[in-house]
Design an enzyme around this catalytic site. Structure first.
Site, PDB file in Angstrom:
ATOM      1  N   LYS A  52       0.845  -1.207   0.000  1.00 35.63           N
ATOM      2  CA  LYS A  52       0.000   0.000   0.000  1.00 35.63           C
ATOM      3  C   LYS A  52       0.875   1.251   0.000  1.00 35.63           C
ATOM      4  CE  LYS A  52      -3.817  -2.420   2.256  1.00 35.63           C
ATOM      5  NZ  LYS A  52      -4.544  -2.747   3.490  1.00 35.63           N
ATOM      6  N   GLN A  96      -4.465  -1.603   9.782  1.00 37.11           N
ATOM      7  CA  GLN A  96      -4.403  -2.930   9.169  1.00 37.11           C
ATOM      8  C   GLN A  96      -4.932  -3.996  10.138  1.00 37.11           C
ATOM      9  OE1 GLN A  96      -3.609  -3.420   5.969  1.00 37.11           O
ATOM     10  NE2 GLN A  96      -3.819  -5.625   6.055  1.00 37.11           N
ATOM     11  N   ASP A 119     -10.911   2.627   4.147  1.00 40.35           N
ATOM     12  CA  ASP A 119     -11.176   1.187   4.066  1.00 40.35           C
ATOM     13  C   ASP A 119     -12.676   0.905   3.929  1.00 40.35           C
ATOM     14  OD1 ASP A 119      -9.091  -0.657   4.029  1.00 40.35           O
ATOM     15  OD2 ASP A 119      -8.673  -0.452   6.165  1.00 40.35           O
TER      16      ASP A 119
HETATM   17  N1  GUN Z   1      -6.773  -7.011   6.431  1.00 41.73           N
HETATM   18  C1  GUN Z   1      -7.113  -7.756   5.347  1.00 41.73           C
HETATM   19  N2  GUN Z   1      -7.643  -6.950   4.397  1.00 41.73           N
HETATM   20  C2  GUN Z   1      -7.644  -5.689   4.896  1.00 41.73           C
HETATM   21  C3  GUN Z   1      -8.059  -4.445   4.371  1.00 41.73           C
HETATM   22  O1  GUN Z   1      -8.565  -4.318   3.256  1.00 41.73           O
HETATM   23  N3  GUN Z   1      -7.878  -3.372   5.190  1.00 41.73           N
HETATM   24  C4  GUN Z   1      -7.344  -3.486   6.430  1.00 41.73           C
HETATM   25  N4  GUN Z   1      -7.235  -2.377   7.156  1.00 41.73           N
HETATM   26  N5  GUN Z   1      -6.954  -4.640   6.945  1.00 41.73           N
HETATM   27  C5  GUN Z   1      -7.096  -5.744   6.164  1.00 41.73           C
END
Ligand code: GUN
Length: 293
Positions: A52, A96, A119
């Site tokens: 990311k 995350q 998100d």
């Molecule tokens: N863990 C697995 N997928 C995601 C996501 O799309 N965003 C976040 N913040 N954590 C994750």
């Protein structure tokens, strides 16, 4: 059978976003800024967050990575969320997941200002999405819809079977596929671990979105000819053939199912790259204050 090339589509959208960011900067506008909070050293989370942050650089965003050890307290993490909520330079941020067991993920998600929740996990964004109002749509469902759109796959009146009922993928993608829009207007069935007749359901599906997290769950004899197959699975399995020591396995037995499918996403290179790109798009929208003022 056509392979849905998520990697290529994501690369194309990345260029589109980079071009828009360039124009914003040239016009003297603010550089979009995404912050990511990472707790602990989970291998998958490390990889996703690194990817990311790297993609932010590639499209011209500013990014910040805030790290905590596994023993961070919930209070400390909530204080960090509050600080990011207040920081006028941060347009959007993510925490995350998963978080260590002693921290309530729901509490953390609800502490995020929904106007910075790129998100799309905050109940306000989830609720707005389910009634078709402007909002941040979570990245994986948004990425799946974008793939259907870019490949001009018909969804209206189709029977879409979603395998899995997670808050992150199954529930939101089911909601989006039934909305009055394109992609959407589908008849949606959601199957999960307590569904007794999954095979019969899948055999009736025109579109199958597999998001169970069970490697190679969907076999060729569960799929009708011409079905569209979207594989959201990304289970890490040990491998001696890769530098990292693992490889990703989808929820679909690819070789078997691809003989029946009209379209199919591979793993890796299908939905995965689209997820990150959707997060970038949400960050761009946050930076432009396009959804929430
Ligand atoms: N863990 C697995 N997928 C995601 C996501 O799309 N965003 C976040 N913040 N954590 C994750």
């Amino acid at each position: 059978m056509q392979i849905i090339d998520g990697k290529a589509i994501a690369a194309q959208i990345k260029l589109e976003i980079a071009e828009e960011v360039k124009q914003i900067k040239q016009a003297g506008g603010k550089t979009p800024h995404l912050a990511a909070v990472l707790v602990g050293h989970d291998g998958g989370s490390e990889t996703y967050v690194a990817s990311k942050v790297r993609t932010c650089e590639e499209v011209g965003f500013k990014s910040s990575l805030i790290r905590f050890e596994d023993n961070v307290t919930e209070t400390e993490l909530l204080a960090c969320v509050d600080q990011l909520n207040q920081d006028p330079d941060v347009d959007g941020f993510i925490v995350q997941l998963p978080l260590p067991k002693h921290i309530s993920e729901q509490k953390v998600i609800e502490a995020i200002d929904y106007r910075k929740d790129v998100d799309g996990f905050h109940p306000i964004n989830v609720g707005r999405m389910s009634i078709g109002l402007p909002c941040f749509v979570s990245a994986t469902p948004a990425g799946i819809l974008e793939l259907l759109k870019r490949y001009n796959i018909e969804t209206q009146g189709k029977h879409c079977v979603v395998l899995g009922r997670s808050n992150i993928v199954g529930k939101p993608v089911a909601s989006l596929m039934m909305q009055k829009a394109y992609p959407g207007d589908a008849t949606v069935t959601v199957c999960h671990s307590r569904t007794p007749n999954i095979k019969e359901m899948c055999l009736q599906a025109d579109i199958i979105i597999a998001a169970l997290g069970v490697p190679e769950f969907l076999k060729g004899d569960m799929v009708k000819d011409g079905a569209v197959i979207i594989d959201v699975g990304t289970t890490r399995v040990p491998s001696t053939e890769t530098k990292s020591g693992f490889r990703l396995k989808g929820d679909v037995a690819f070789n078997d199912v691809s003989e029946k499918a009209s379209y199919i996403t591979p793993v890796p290179g299908g939905v995965g790259p689209m997820t990150i790109i959707s997060l970038m798009r949400n960050t761009l929208l946050a930076g432009k204050k396009e959804i929430y003022k």
